[in-house]
Scaffold this active site. Structure first.
Site, PDB file in Angstrom:
ATOM      1  N   GLU A  18       0.800  -1.239   0.000  1.00  0.00           N
ATOM      2  CA  GLU A  18       0.000   0.000   0.000  1.00  0.00           C
ATOM      3  C   GLU A  18       0.822   1.273   0.000  1.00  0.00           C
ATOM      4  O   GLU A  18       0.551   2.200   0.775  1.00  0.00           O
ATOM      5  CB  GLU A  18      -0.983  -0.027   1.186  1.00  0.00           C
ATOM      6  CG  GLU A  18      -1.907  -1.226   1.142  1.00  0.00           C
ATOM      7  CD  GLU A  18      -2.761  -1.390   2.397  1.00  0.00           C
ATOM      8  OE1 GLU A  18      -2.708  -0.522   3.270  1.00  0.00           O
ATOM      9  OE2 GLU A  18      -3.470  -2.402   2.491  1.00  0.00           O
ATOM     10  N   GLU A  47      -6.205 -10.657  -1.361  1.00  0.00           N
ATOM     11  CA  GLU A  47      -6.946 -10.473  -0.097  1.00  0.00           C
ATOM     12  C   GLU A  47      -8.443 -10.378  -0.360  1.00  0.00           C
ATOM     13  O   GLU A  47      -9.117  -9.488   0.158  1.00  0.00           O
ATOM     14  CB  GLU A  47      -6.479  -9.190   0.622  1.00  0.00           C
ATOM     15  CG  GLU A  47      -5.001  -9.124   0.884  1.00  0.00           C
ATOM     16  CD  GLU A  47      -4.576  -7.914   1.720  1.00  0.00           C
ATOM     17  OE1 GLU A  47      -5.446  -7.241   2.292  1.00  0.00           O
ATOM     18  OE2 GLU A  47      -3.356  -7.667   1.792  1.00  0.00           O
TER      19      GLU A  47
HETATM   20  O1  G3I Z   1      -9.373  -9.891  17.751  1.00  0.00           O
HETATM   21  C1  G3I Z   1      -9.566  -8.650  18.437  1.00  0.00           C
HETATM   22  C2  G3I Z   1     -10.892  -8.645  19.151  1.00  0.00           C
HETATM   23  O2  G3I Z   1     -10.927  -9.650  20.133  1.00  0.00           O
HETATM   24  C3  G3I Z   1     -11.120  -7.262  19.754  1.00  0.00           C
HETATM   25  O3  G3I Z   1     -12.412  -7.205  20.297  1.00  0.00           O
HETATM   26  C4  G3I Z   1     -10.997  -6.190  18.699  1.00  0.00           C
HETATM   27  C5  G3I Z   1     -11.119  -4.789  19.271  1.00  0.00           C
HETATM   28  O4  G3I Z   1     -10.525  -3.832  18.473  1.00  0.00           O
HETATM   29  O5  G3I Z   1      -9.711  -6.276  18.073  1.00  0.00           O
HETATM   30  C6  G3I Z   1      -9.525  -7.524  17.454  1.00  0.00           C
HETATM   31  O6  G3I Z   1      -8.250  -7.539  16.822  1.00  0.00           O
HETATM   32  C7  G3I Z   1      -8.102  -6.737  15.678  1.00  0.00           C
HETATM   33  C8  G3I Z   1      -7.907  -7.683  14.499  1.00  0.00           C
HETATM   34  O7  G3I Z   1      -7.635  -6.906  13.371  1.00  0.00           O
HETATM   35  C9  G3I Z   1      -9.182  -8.528  14.234  1.00  0.00           C
HETATM   36  O8  G3I Z   1      -9.153  -9.119  12.956  1.00  0.00           O
HETATM   37  C10 G3I Z   1      -6.876  -5.856  15.840  1.00  0.00           C
HETATM   38  O9  G3I Z   1      -7.125  -4.904  16.865  1.00  0.00           O
HETATM   39  C11 G3I Z   1      -6.566  -5.157  14.539  1.00  0.00           C
HETATM   40  O10 G3I Z   1      -5.349  -4.418  14.642  1.00  0.00           O
HETATM   41  C12 G3I Z   1      -6.438  -6.171  13.444  1.00  0.00           C
HETATM   42  O11 G3I Z   1      -6.362  -5.535  12.236  1.00  0.00           O
HETATM   43  C13 G3I Z   1      -5.724  -6.178  11.151  1.00  0.00           C
HETATM   44  C14 G3I Z   1      -5.387  -5.079  10.166  1.00  0.00           C
HETATM   45  O12 G3I Z   1      -4.891  -5.619   8.959  1.00  0.00           O
HETATM   46  C15 G3I Z   1      -4.325  -4.145  10.722  1.00  0.00           C
HETATM   47  O13 G3I Z   1      -3.124  -4.792  10.823  1.00  0.00           O
HETATM   48  C16 G3I Z   1      -6.659  -7.215  10.516  1.00  0.00           C
HETATM   49  O14 G3I Z   1      -6.779  -8.349  11.361  1.00  0.00           O
HETATM   50  C17 G3I Z   1      -6.121  -7.670   9.169  1.00  0.00           C
HETATM   51  O15 G3I Z   1      -7.070  -8.455   8.518  1.00  0.00           O
HETATM   52  C18 G3I Z   1      -5.831  -6.445   8.319  1.00  0.00           C
HETATM   53  O16 G3I Z   1      -5.289  -6.900   7.098  1.00  0.00           O
HETATM   54  C19 G3I Z   1      -5.010  -5.880   6.125  1.00  0.00           C
HETATM   55  C20 G3I Z   1      -3.799  -6.354   5.340  1.00  0.00           C
HETATM   56  O17 G3I Z   1      -2.729  -6.638   6.217  1.00  0.00           O
HETATM   57  C21 G3I Z   1      -3.388  -5.329   4.290  1.00  0.00           C
HETATM   58  N1  G3I Z   1      -4.519  -4.988   3.439  1.00  0.00           N
HETATM   59  C22 G3I Z   1      -5.724  -4.574   4.116  1.00  0.00           C
HETATM   60  C23 G3I Z   1      -6.157  -5.641   5.133  1.00  0.00           C
HETATM   61  C24 G3I Z   1      -7.449  -5.258   5.800  1.00  0.00           C
HETATM   62  O18 G3I Z   1      -7.293  -4.076   6.559  1.00  0.00           O
END
Ligand code: G3I
Length: 363
Positions: free
Chosen positions: A166, A273
């Site tokens: 990105e 993705e």
């Molecule tokens: O699992 C906890 C949950 O228990 C809690 O209630 C909630 C509260 O905020 O947080 C949850 O975790 C979050 C997790 O996503 C859930 O899937 C994390 O805080 C959050 O930081 C995390 O975000 C990730 C995001 O990237 C930021 O790194 C996503 O998992 C992940 O799917 C997403 O992936 C990105 C790719 O890397 C790049 N392209 C876009 C894609 C979607 O944003």
């Protein structure tokens, strides 16, 4: 759709709605249905993103589903800088190791995600000992050390890397995004990242990963980036077009055009993705708090089918289509900070049962 398939689908939609409401599984989980990796074996690999949440005790059905359905995977969060390298002198390999071990056990090809991103990178990377901005030299050294250490650990096991994620701007007429990497190093941070990655693992495939490449401005920026990298001797093995989609976006035609344009320039395109939210972009309502309606799941199935028709058309240029999550309950779209609402963006429901969208992809 054939009549028998339509009746089966309708039964599944009903089951999906009931299950989402009650949490009980009256229809079977996806044990006896066709495996996506076999259905698409002559076209592309079918991948899935997962992480440590899927390795928890209550996710055994999800693990069985992954082992049966997919032949490629991407660690969803475990290789991001903030997780794998949280402090200057501390790497945290345990979560990534667990994901890699599961993938290897089930013969899945692994894509590393991601080495350089403007998000999920700790502040210390860009700061000096006094808390001021670190010099270019220091940040370049940290970038090189990080890439060598992380790629080095998984050399020969992770076959390809989303080296930079990105980096392109989403503003009309923009080119590179304003990013802490760019502020600390300059525009050549991308070239350096790919050079370091090539040094670290000469055999690995090196990808650039981004979203909305179907938008004309972003596609133009992608082509420019590809040309500028090539002028510096960096040849991408593929571009990952993420494919986070909505019930009404992107139009299949725009995606078709983007893939045709990129592949026409000799690039491979991976759909890195994919998911398909039941919401339009920017919709702030909570429309399906107790389960998705039959109608919207049928629309989702049609949308998935039209996107996969485009992928099938271009399959010679696509090595892999990766779903961003195993089942609806594990999708990142349920955890968006700006909305508190469930979404249903994947092919399998929260009980790991195939949804109408799954059957829409099976010939
Ligand atoms: O699992 C906890 C949950 O228990 C809690 O209630 C909630 C509260 O905020 O947080 C949850 O975790 C979050 C997790 O996503 C859930 O899937 C994390 O805080 C959050 O930081 C995390 O975000 C990730 C995001 O990237 C930021 O790194 C996503 O998992 C992940 O799917 C997403 O992936 C990105 C790719 O890397 C790049 N392209 C876009 C894609 C979607 O944003």
């Amino acid at each position: 759709m054939k009549k028998a398939a339509f009746i089966f689908c309708s039964a599944l939609v009903m089951g999906t709605v009931l299950s989402s409401v009650t949490g009980c599984g009256s229809l079977r989980q996806g044990g006896n249905v066709p495996a996506l990796k076999k259905v698409f074996r002559d076209e592309f690999q079918v991948g899935v993103a997962f992480g440590t949440p899927m390795l928890e005790a209550d996710q055994e059905p999800a693990r069985q589903l992954v082992a049966r359905q997919f032949n490629a995977c991407t660690p969803e969060n475990e290789m991001k800088w903030s997780v794998i390298h949280p402090e200057p002198d501390r790497y945290n390999f345990e979560p990534a190791d667990a994901v890699v071990a599961f993938a290897e056990k089930h013969g899945m090809e692994i894509t590393g995600h991601t080495l350089v991103w403007h998000l999920q990178t700790p502040d210390w990377v860009f700061l000096d000992d006094q808390g001021g901005p670190a010099s270019r030299e220091v940040v370049v050294r940290r970038l090189r050390d990080h890439i060598h250490t992380v790629m080095g650990r998984y050399k020969g096991r992770v076959t390809g890397w989303d080296v930079v994620n990105e980096a392109l701007s989403n503003l009309p007429g923009g080119y590179l995004r304003d990013s802490p990497w760019r502020r600390a190093i300059g525009d050549d941070y991308l070239v350096l990242a790919y050079q370091f990655a090539r040094e670290a693992d000469p055999e690995a495939k090196l990808y650039y990963n981004d979203f909305n490449l179907e938008k004309p401005d972003k596609l133009a920026s992608m082509l420019r980036l590809m040309d500028e990298l090539a002028a510096q001797g960096i040849h991408l093995d593929a571009v990952g077009n993420q494919g986070h989609s909505h019930i009404d976006y992107p139009p299949a035609k725009a995606l078709d055009n983007a893939i045709a344009t990129l592949s026409g320039r000799g690039l491979k395109i991976n759909i890195s993705e994919i998911d398909l939210s039941l919401y339009s972009f920017g919709d702030k309502e909570n429309r399906y708090p107790n389960g998705a309606s039959r109608e919207i799941l049928a629309t989702q199935a049609e949308r998935y089918a039209e996107l996969f028709k485009v992928f099938g058309k271009h399959h010679q240029h696509i090595d892999r289509v990766t779903f961003w999550g195993v089942h609806d309950g594990l999708s990142w779209l349920n955890f968006l900070s700006e909305f508190e609402r469930p979404d249903y963006p994947l092919l399998f429901d929260r009980d790991c049962r195939p949804k109408p969208a799954f059957y829409a992809l099976i010939p």
